[in-house]
Scaffold this motif. Sequence first.
Motif, PDB file in Angstrom:
ATOM      1  N   GLU A 100       0.830  -0.972  -0.051  1.00 53.33           N
ATOM      2  CA  GLU A 100      -0.153   0.073   0.420  1.00 53.33           C
ATOM      3  C   GLU A 100       0.778   1.004  -0.313  1.00 53.33           C
ATOM      4  N   LEU A 101       2.132   1.324   0.900  1.00 53.70           N
ATOM      5  CA  LEU A 101       2.697   2.373   1.422  1.00 53.70           C
ATOM      6  C   LEU A 101       3.691   2.702  -0.189  1.00 53.70           C
ATOM      7  N   VAL A 102       3.769   1.828  -0.679  1.00 52.82           N
ATOM      8  CA  VAL A 102       5.286   2.355  -1.993  1.00 52.82           C
ATOM      9  C   VAL A 102       4.696   1.685  -3.150  1.00 52.82           C
ATOM     10  N   GLU A 103       3.272   1.463  -3.261  1.00 48.81           N
ATOM     11  CA  GLU A 103       2.433   2.185  -4.341  1.00 48.81           C
ATOM     12  C   GLU A 103       2.967   0.767  -5.390  1.00 48.81           C
ATOM     13  N   ALA A 104       3.195  -0.670  -5.304  1.00 46.87           N
ATOM     14  CA  ALA A 104       3.050  -1.128  -6.112  1.00 46.87           C
ATOM     15  C   ALA A 104       2.804  -2.172  -5.319  1.00 46.87           C
ATOM     16  N   PRO A 105       3.126  -3.645  -5.758  1.00 39.17           N
ATOM     17  CA  PRO A 105       2.663  -5.194  -6.003  1.00 39.17           C
ATOM     18  C   PRO A 105       3.927  -5.546  -5.803  1.00 39.17           C
ATOM     19  N   VAL A 106       3.915  -6.438  -4.372  1.00 40.71           N
ATOM     20  CA  VAL A 106       5.286  -7.757  -4.599  1.00 40.71           C
ATOM     21  C   VAL A 106       5.060  -8.817  -5.212  1.00 40.71           C
ATOM     22  N   MET A 107       5.846  -8.435  -6.098  1.00 43.04           N
ATOM     23  CA  MET A 107       5.643  -9.887  -6.953  1.00 43.04           C
ATOM     24  C   MET A 107       5.903 -11.772  -6.677  1.00 43.04           C
ATOM     25  N   MET A 108       6.883 -10.729  -6.058  1.00 45.36           N
ATOM     26  CA  MET A 108       8.276 -12.574  -5.350  1.00 45.36           C
ATOM     27  C   MET A 108       8.626 -12.198  -3.866  1.00 45.36           C
ATOM     28  N   LEU A 109       8.824 -12.762  -3.855  1.00 42.12           N
ATOM     29  CA  LEU A 109       9.218 -12.774  -1.998  1.00 42.12           C
ATOM     30  C   LEU A 109      10.309 -14.106  -1.945  1.00 42.12           C
ATOM     31  N   SER A 110      11.565 -13.075  -1.496  1.00 44.04           N
ATOM     32  CA  SER A 110      12.455 -14.050  -0.810  1.00 44.04           C
ATOM     33  C   SER A 110      12.479 -14.570   0.030  1.00 44.04           C
ATOM     34  N   THR A 111      12.552 -15.322   0.643  1.00 46.98           N
ATOM     35  CA  THR A 111      12.265 -15.880   1.834  1.00 46.98           C
ATOM     36  C   THR A 111      13.274 -17.115   2.374  1.00 46.98           C
ATOM     37  N   SER A 112      14.919 -17.187   1.800  1.00 47.54           N
ATOM     38  CA  SER A 112      16.124 -17.633   2.209  1.00 47.54           C
ATOM     39  C   SER A 112      17.059 -17.258   1.568  1.00 47.54           C
ATOM     40  N   PRO A 113      18.753 -18.199   1.697  1.00 44.63           N
ATOM     41  CA  PRO A 113      19.612 -17.116   0.334  1.00 44.63           C
ATOM     42  C   PRO A 113      19.288 -18.603  -0.637  1.00 44.63           C
ATOM     43  N   GLU A 114      18.722 -19.785  -0.149  1.00 41.11           N
ATOM     44  CA  GLU A 114      18.351 -20.550  -0.860  1.00 41.11           C
ATOM     45  C   GLU A 114      17.596 -19.776  -2.313  1.00 41.11           C
ATOM     46  N   ARG A 115      17.690 -21.146  -3.755  1.00 40.06           N
ATOM     47  CA  ARG A 115      17.076 -20.189  -4.739  1.00 40.06           C
ATOM     48  C   ARG A 115      16.015 -20.745  -4.747  1.00 40.06           C
ATOM     49  N   ASP A 116      15.677 -21.881  -4.451  1.00 39.85           N
ATOM     50  CA  ASP A 116      13.995 -22.209  -4.131  1.00 39.85           C
ATOM     51  C   ASP A 116      13.193 -22.173  -3.138  1.00 39.85           C
ATOM     52  N   ASP A 117      14.147 -21.388  -2.169  1.00 43.37           N
ATOM     53  CA  ASP A 117      13.074 -19.980  -1.704  1.00 43.37           C
ATOM     54  C   ASP A 117      12.623 -19.349  -1.813  1.00 43.37           C
ATOM     55  N   THR A 118      11.561 -19.329  -2.810  1.00 42.76           N
ATOM     56  CA  THR A 118      11.509 -18.470  -3.373  1.00 42.76           C
ATOM     57  C   THR A 118       9.951 -18.255  -3.819  1.00 42.76           C
ATOM     58  N   ILE A 119       8.709 -17.059  -2.849  1.00 37.27           N
ATOM     59  CA  ILE A 119       7.174 -17.025  -3.676  1.00 37.27           C
ATOM     60  C   ILE A 119       7.211 -16.748  -4.647  1.00 37.27           C
ATOM     61  N   ALA A 120       6.834 -17.108  -5.756  1.00 42.55           N
ATOM     62  CA  ALA A 120       6.376 -16.260  -7.035  1.00 42.55           C
ATOM     63  C   ALA A 120       5.056 -16.147  -7.340  1.00 42.55           C
ATOM     64  N   LEU A 121       4.616 -14.958  -7.040  1.00 43.42           N
ATOM     65  CA  LEU A 121       2.822 -14.750  -7.783  1.00 43.42           C
ATOM     66  C   LEU A 121       2.763 -14.868  -9.009  1.00 43.42           C
ATOM     67  N   ARG A 122       3.687 -15.076 -10.295  1.00 45.40           N
ATOM     68  CA  ARG A 122       3.175 -15.206 -11.449  1.00 45.40           C
ATOM     69  C   ARG A 122       5.127 -15.372 -12.085  1.00 45.40           C
ATOM     70  N   ASP A 123       5.113 -15.526 -12.708  1.00 45.85           N
ATOM     71  CA  ASP A 123       5.998 -15.710 -13.827  1.00 45.85           C
ATOM     72  C   ASP A 123       6.160 -14.179 -14.479  1.00 45.85           C
ATOM     73  N   PRO A 124       7.326 -13.801 -14.618  1.00 46.76           N
ATOM     74  CA  PRO A 124       7.462 -12.226 -14.749  1.00 46.76           C
ATOM     75  C   PRO A 124       7.939 -12.326 -16.063  1.00 46.76           C
ATOM     76  N   PHE A 125       8.561 -13.383 -16.846  1.00 48.15           N
ATOM     77  CA  PHE A 125       8.966 -13.099 -18.131  1.00 48.15           C
ATOM     78  C   PHE A 125       7.502 -14.045 -18.594  1.00 48.15           C
ATOM     79  N   ALA A 126       6.021 -13.870 -18.543  1.00 54.23           N
ATOM     80  CA  ALA A 126       5.242 -14.041 -19.042  1.00 54.23           C
ATOM     81  C   ALA A 126       4.316 -13.342 -19.254  1.00 54.23           C
ATOM     82  N   GLY A 127       5.154 -11.909 -19.064  1.00 52.75           N
ATOM     83  CA  GLY A 127       4.353 -10.976 -19.572  1.00 52.75           C
ATOM     84  C   GLY A 127       3.419  -9.852 -19.561  1.00 52.75           C
TER      85      GLY A 127
END
Length: 429
Positions: free
Chosen positions: A402-429
């Motif tokens: 709300e405050l930054v006026e942009a959606p959070v599209m991905m969340l990284s939850t540890s240094p490991e690459r797969d510990d990532t929450i992606a709401l959509r594939d950014p390359f999907a256009g």
Amino acid sequence: MANVAVIGAQWGDEGKGKVVDWLASRAEIVVRFQGGHNAGHTLVVGGNTYKLSLLPSGIVRGKLGIIGNGVVLDPDALLGEIEKLRAQGLEVGPHNLRIAENAPLILPLHPALDRAREAARGEDKIGTTGRGIGPAYEDKVGRRAIRLCDLAEPETVSAKLDELLLHHNALLRGLGAPVFEKAALFEALMALAPRLLPYAEPVWERLDAARREGRRVLFEGAQAVMLDVDHGTYPYVTSSNTVAGNAAAGSGVGPDAIGLVLGIAKAYTTRVGSGPFPTELHDATGRLLGERGREFGTVTGRPRRCGWFDAAMVRQAVKIGGVQGLVLTKLDVLDGLPELKICTGYRVNGEVLRRLPFAMRAQAAAEPIYEAMEGWSGSTRGARSYAELPAQAVKYIRRIEELVEAPVMMLSTSPERDDTIALRDPFAG
Ligand code: IMP
């Protein structure tokens, strides 16, 4: 074409390496478009840790890496990094790395001038990485720079060295620093030429072909919007434009080729080097963030300054940087803190602002206005879906959106690459 550009939305070190690595696995080409070996990306891949400064991160994933003309290229740093990767079993050569032939070079006189000037500034130093980045960009804009393509023309190198030394030796002498001899510089460059030229090409042509073939290109930013030479906390900034718009000029593509712009932000704030930092914490919480977040510079090893999430600043970075979606990193560092604060604006000389002012004194005087939030007791580390996050952590993310006026599209939850929450594939256009 569904391309993606990734930039830092704070003062750098937001964890771009991991995010870029995650995205690189979905891209075919990864392009660096600004900065140089002042950047530091740590990638953890299959238990191996790779530290990259100049090479595009996608190289580790077997992708084609491109260093654009907007980068300042230190030949020794480049060859050193290639050697280091080779020792880790990763082959880098012209088959997987191409460099814009119009990229300006960093010569030994650039770090010398960088350091001599910082020393002369004393208390007022910028806190640069000492890698010669600023002086190299000055020479580019001053039309004196030796560019990669010049190495094929010894006469051009010789004439440019005369001009460069006229300029630099006068400055170095004035600063009481040792001066440089032309012969040694010339010989060193001529020795480097056969090692570097095989990488050189007009990369704009390759990128144009990639565009026509519909290839997925990832533009990998270095540093961050608040270190942008125009839009950041000037003069405590780096010497390039770090905003997504520069991905075009810095690699030789049109602005419509940039695609989706992702801004990376930590769930709190850090900064290395000098300059204003309104939400900086000098207390136990600041130290805790530093320890838990392992906040030491990848390039210089300097401890990073730590503070609360500054939503006013990230909002500004979102607007200026063209950020369409945020990637929030290191949320787990906040796990277990009883109370969290988010900066929503500043009190500057009696005025309330929702942006950081540009004038130096006003910037230094900016006092954060905070909103407090209850923390969460559970762990967010390693979560791979929103359902795994404590409710209060989700609330924190929503408030940031709300405050930054942009959606959070991905969340990284540890240094490991797969510990990532992606709401959509950014390359999907
Ligand atoms: P320079 O880029 O070496 O000239 O340093 C200028 C400012 O940018 C200093 O405050 C540096 O600490 C900062 N800086 C440069 N590169 C990075 C980076 O990759 N991460 C964080 N800060 C950086």
